[in-house]
Design a protein around this motif. Sequence first.
Motif, PDB file in Angstrom:
ATOM      1  N   PRO A 231     -14.092  36.393 -71.443  1.00  0.00           N
ATOM      2  CA  PRO A 231     -13.932  37.849 -71.562  1.00  0.00           C
ATOM      3  C   PRO A 231     -12.841  38.401 -71.059  1.00  0.00           C
ATOM      4  N   ALA A 232     -12.340  39.503 -71.716  1.00  0.00           N
ATOM      5  CA  ALA A 232     -11.138  40.199 -71.121  1.00  0.00           C
ATOM      6  C   ALA A 232     -11.528  41.333 -70.477  1.00  0.00           C
ATOM      7  N   ARG A 233     -12.181  42.158 -70.844  1.00  0.00           N
ATOM      8  CA  ARG A 233     -12.386  43.602 -70.192  1.00  0.00           C
ATOM      9  C   ARG A 233     -12.923  43.477 -68.986  1.00  0.00           C
ATOM     10  N   ARG A 234     -14.034  42.555 -68.809  1.00  0.00           N
ATOM     11  CA  ARG A 234     -14.774  41.843 -67.331  1.00  0.00           C
ATOM     12  C   ARG A 234     -14.512  40.702 -67.408  1.00  0.00           C
ATOM     13  N   PRO A 235     -13.440  40.033 -66.834  1.00  0.00           N
ATOM     14  CA  PRO A 235     -13.307  38.694 -66.790  1.00  0.00           C
ATOM     15  C   PRO A 235     -14.131  37.833 -65.831  1.00  0.00           C
ATOM     16  N   ASP A 236     -14.599  36.862 -66.021  1.00  0.00           N
ATOM     17  CA  ASP A 236     -15.590  35.971 -65.064  1.00  0.00           C
ATOM     18  C   ASP A 236     -14.394  35.376 -63.984  1.00  0.00           C
ATOM     19  N   ARG A 237     -15.094  35.439 -62.829  1.00  0.00           N
ATOM     20  CA  ARG A 237     -14.361  34.936 -61.685  1.00  0.00           C
ATOM     21  C   ARG A 237     -15.154  33.667 -61.212  1.00  0.00           C
TER      22      ARG A 237
ATOM     23  N   VAL B 143      -8.942  20.976 -74.751  1.00  0.00           N
ATOM     24  CA  VAL B 143      -7.583  21.233 -74.002  1.00  0.00           C
ATOM     25  C   VAL B 143      -6.527  19.928 -74.649  1.00  0.00           C
ATOM     26  N   ALA B 144      -5.390  20.395 -74.346  1.00  0.00           N
ATOM     27  CA  ALA B 144      -4.375  19.381 -74.648  1.00  0.00           C
ATOM     28  C   ALA B 144      -4.367  18.231 -73.679  1.00  0.00           C
ATOM     29  N   SER B 145      -4.461  18.466 -72.329  1.00  0.00           N
ATOM     30  CA  SER B 145      -4.246  17.547 -71.739  1.00  0.00           C
ATOM     31  C   SER B 145      -5.352  17.849 -70.285  1.00  0.00           C
ATOM     32  N   ALA B 146      -6.032  17.048 -70.063  1.00  0.00           N
ATOM     33  CA  ALA B 146      -7.302  17.689 -69.079  1.00  0.00           C
ATOM     34  C   ALA B 146      -6.822  16.941 -67.681  1.00  0.00           C
ATOM     35  N   PRO B 147      -6.915  17.513 -66.763  1.00  0.00           N
ATOM     36  CA  PRO B 147      -6.985  17.019 -65.235  1.00  0.00           C
ATOM     37  C   PRO B 147      -7.986  16.144 -64.828  1.00  0.00           C
ATOM     38  N   PRO B 148      -7.697  14.942 -64.033  1.00  0.00           N
ATOM     39  CA  PRO B 148      -8.958  14.337 -63.816  1.00  0.00           C
ATOM     40  C   PRO B 148      -9.845  14.811 -62.974  1.00  0.00           C
ATOM     41  N   ASP B 149      -9.588  15.974 -62.059  1.00  0.00           N
ATOM     42  CA  ASP B 149     -10.484  16.602 -61.146  1.00  0.00           C
ATOM     43  C   ASP B 149     -10.062  18.095 -61.424  1.00  0.00           C
ATOM     44  N   PRO B 150     -10.633  18.849 -62.300  1.00  0.00           N
ATOM     45  CA  PRO B 150     -10.149  20.193 -62.419  1.00  0.00           C
ATOM     46  C   PRO B 150     -10.667  21.089 -61.297  1.00  0.00           C
ATOM     47  N   ALA B 151      -9.383  21.897 -60.766  1.00  0.00           N
ATOM     48  CA  ALA B 151      -9.710  22.637 -59.597  1.00  0.00           C
ATOM     49  C   ALA B 151     -10.136  24.002 -60.240  1.00  0.00           C
ATOM     50  N   ALA B 152     -10.411  24.884 -59.192  1.00  0.00           N
ATOM     51  CA  ALA B 152     -10.947  26.338 -59.331  1.00  0.00           C
ATOM     52  C   ALA B 152      -9.877  27.038 -59.973  1.00  0.00           C
ATOM     53  N   ALA B 153      -8.516  26.818 -59.697  1.00  0.00           N
ATOM     54  CA  ALA B 153      -7.280  27.613 -60.485  1.00  0.00           C
ATOM     55  C   ALA B 153      -7.198  27.300 -61.819  1.00  0.00           C
ATOM     56  N   TYR B 154      -7.485  25.906 -62.020  1.00  0.00           N
ATOM     57  CA  TYR B 154      -7.225  25.550 -63.430  1.00  0.00           C
ATOM     58  C   TYR B 154      -8.304  26.076 -64.336  1.00  0.00           C
ATOM     59  N   LEU B 155      -9.641  26.244 -64.073  1.00  0.00           N
ATOM     60  CA  LEU B 155     -10.645  26.716 -64.513  1.00  0.00           C
ATOM     61  C   LEU B 155     -10.762  27.862 -64.686  1.00  0.00           C
ATOM     62  N   GLN B 156     -10.143  28.787 -63.770  1.00  0.00           N
ATOM     63  CA  GLN B 156     -10.165  30.379 -63.915  1.00  0.00           C
ATOM     64  C   GLN B 156      -9.052  30.425 -64.936  1.00  0.00           C
TER      65      GLN B 156
ATOM     66  N   ALA C 159     -16.721  21.212 -66.452  1.00  0.00           N
ATOM     67  CA  ALA C 159     -17.111  21.432 -64.947  1.00  0.00           C
ATOM     68  C   ALA C 159     -18.459  22.362 -64.905  1.00  0.00           C
ATOM     69  N   ASP C 160     -19.106  22.151 -63.656  1.00  0.00           N
ATOM     70  CA  ASP C 160     -20.272  23.136 -63.151  1.00  0.00           C
ATOM     71  C   ASP C 160     -19.731  23.732 -62.340  1.00  0.00           C
ATOM     72  N   VAL C 161     -19.713  25.290 -62.382  1.00  0.00           N
ATOM     73  CA  VAL C 161     -19.177  26.211 -61.483  1.00  0.00           C
ATOM     74  C   VAL C 161     -20.312  27.306 -61.280  1.00  0.00           C
ATOM     75  N   ARG C 162     -19.836  28.054 -59.950  1.00  0.00           N
ATOM     76  CA  ARG C 162     -20.580  29.406 -59.897  1.00  0.00           C
ATOM     77  C   ARG C 162     -19.355  30.560 -60.168  1.00  0.00           C
ATOM     78  N   VAL C 163     -20.041  31.425 -61.039  1.00  0.00           N
ATOM     79  CA  VAL C 163     -18.989  32.662 -61.380  1.00  0.00           C
ATOM     80  C   VAL C 163     -19.749  33.875 -61.225  1.00  0.00           C
ATOM     81  N   ASP C 164     -19.024  34.855 -60.903  1.00  0.00           N
ATOM     82  CA  ASP C 164     -19.224  36.272 -60.933  1.00  0.00           C
ATOM     83  C   ASP C 164     -18.824  36.444 -62.569  1.00  0.00           C
ATOM     84  N   SER C 165     -19.871  37.011 -63.161  1.00  0.00           N
ATOM     85  CA  SER C 165     -19.764  37.130 -64.645  1.00  0.00           C
ATOM     86  C   SER C 165     -20.733  38.189 -65.331  1.00  0.00           C
ATOM     87  N   ALA C 166     -20.203  38.938 -66.262  1.00  0.00           N
ATOM     88  CA  ALA C 166     -21.123  40.166 -66.955  1.00  0.00           C
ATOM     89  C   ALA C 166     -21.641  39.681 -68.135  1.00  0.00           C
ATOM     90  N   LEU C 167     -21.658  38.159 -68.147  1.00  0.00           N
ATOM     91  CA  LEU C 167     -22.054  37.612 -69.672  1.00  0.00           C
ATOM     92  C   LEU C 167     -23.798  37.370 -69.297  1.00  0.00           C
TER      93      LEU C 167
END
Length: 392
Positions: A250-256, A229-242, A190-198
């Motif tokens: 990252p765990a300490r400053r997770p991407d959103r 992944v074990a099984s990918a959805p055909p149209d991955p939504a934001a919740a799945y990618l999150q 997926a191509d996404v926009r994220v809030d990230s510290a990376l």
Amino acid sequence: MASPEVAMLPVSTDVLVVGAGPTGLATALTLARRGIEVTVLDQLAAPPTTSRAAVVHAYTLEVLDRIGAAAPLVAQGMRSPRFTVRDRDRVLLTVPFHELPSRFPYALLISQSVTEAVLTAQLAAHGVRVRRPSRLTGLSTTGGGVLARVDGAELRARYVVGADGLHSTVRQAAGIGFTGPRDEESFVLADVRVDSALPGDEVALFLARSGPLIWAPLPGGVVRLVAAVASAPPDPAAAYLQALLDERGPARRPDRVTEVLWGSRFRVHHLIADTFRAGSVLLAGDAGHVHSPAGGQGMNLGICDAVALGTAVADVLDGGPESLLDDYSDGQRPMAEDVLSFAAGLTRLATVPPAHRPARDVLIRLLGALPPARRKVALRLSGLSHRQPASG
């Protein structure tokens, strides 16, 4: 109604290139620059606007520079000076691309669709346009080369290049075997926009128990995510990618995830053609080899195939020996085997059992502490390990 290009299909051509992805386009451009008559066809009515590949490596840029395509690509891409391997918040290995012995000491981050647009424009400047939608339906050998059946018409070609992907009609028509392990991997991308510290100029490979996650920034503030992944959805939504980022990133400053631009899924086999040449029929790119996207090698290897193949065919048509085509097959196939092994190894590295992960992480960090080892990994990822001394 058929396009003008399809209606004007020639009766004969020096080289017929089937498939207008990066491999087919680069093959055709190599030939056209040498003055070779080339016909390119693709079964899609228009180029795809979404694509899997997002990185052009240093050696690939050197190869593209030989056909005048590196500069316009670099102008549109983003330069990444390093690549990191991570386990959540821990950086296990930093690969320094900025130290590469190349005119292009970086990985160029750019969508495959932009790469295709640049190559298409370069090809058009040499008077060659892709004929689409146009479908190859059969091949038969003739005394002077190959008789191709295209949309019900016949086209004679001295050589046919199969750059038509995993399910290559050219490879199947030529009777070339395509073998490898029967297992396959499922991926979501997926191509996404994220809030990230990376870092915004750095590709990261996250190693996780459930599989690797590739985090690759692209121009315009976009991030490309690719995950096994074990099984990918055909149209991955934001919740799945999150959820994927929460589990593997990252765990300490997770991407959103703030926006999903597009998403898809695909399955990958690890397969390689028995040969890249059968008489006047030649293979390049995914028609000859497919593997995991780990390491970002697929499109890069296809482009290297393309320029090597285009050069060999042009040399033969200019009077060189036919053995040059065997040299192409004999040279590129071991390179493909090496890349397949490397990609599979990265996937295995990511998915080691939990009990072995501490030892794995220590070994990777030790590797990263040794400059010669870091340099070797950088040369391997960038493709420069395949560079012949004469081309340096």
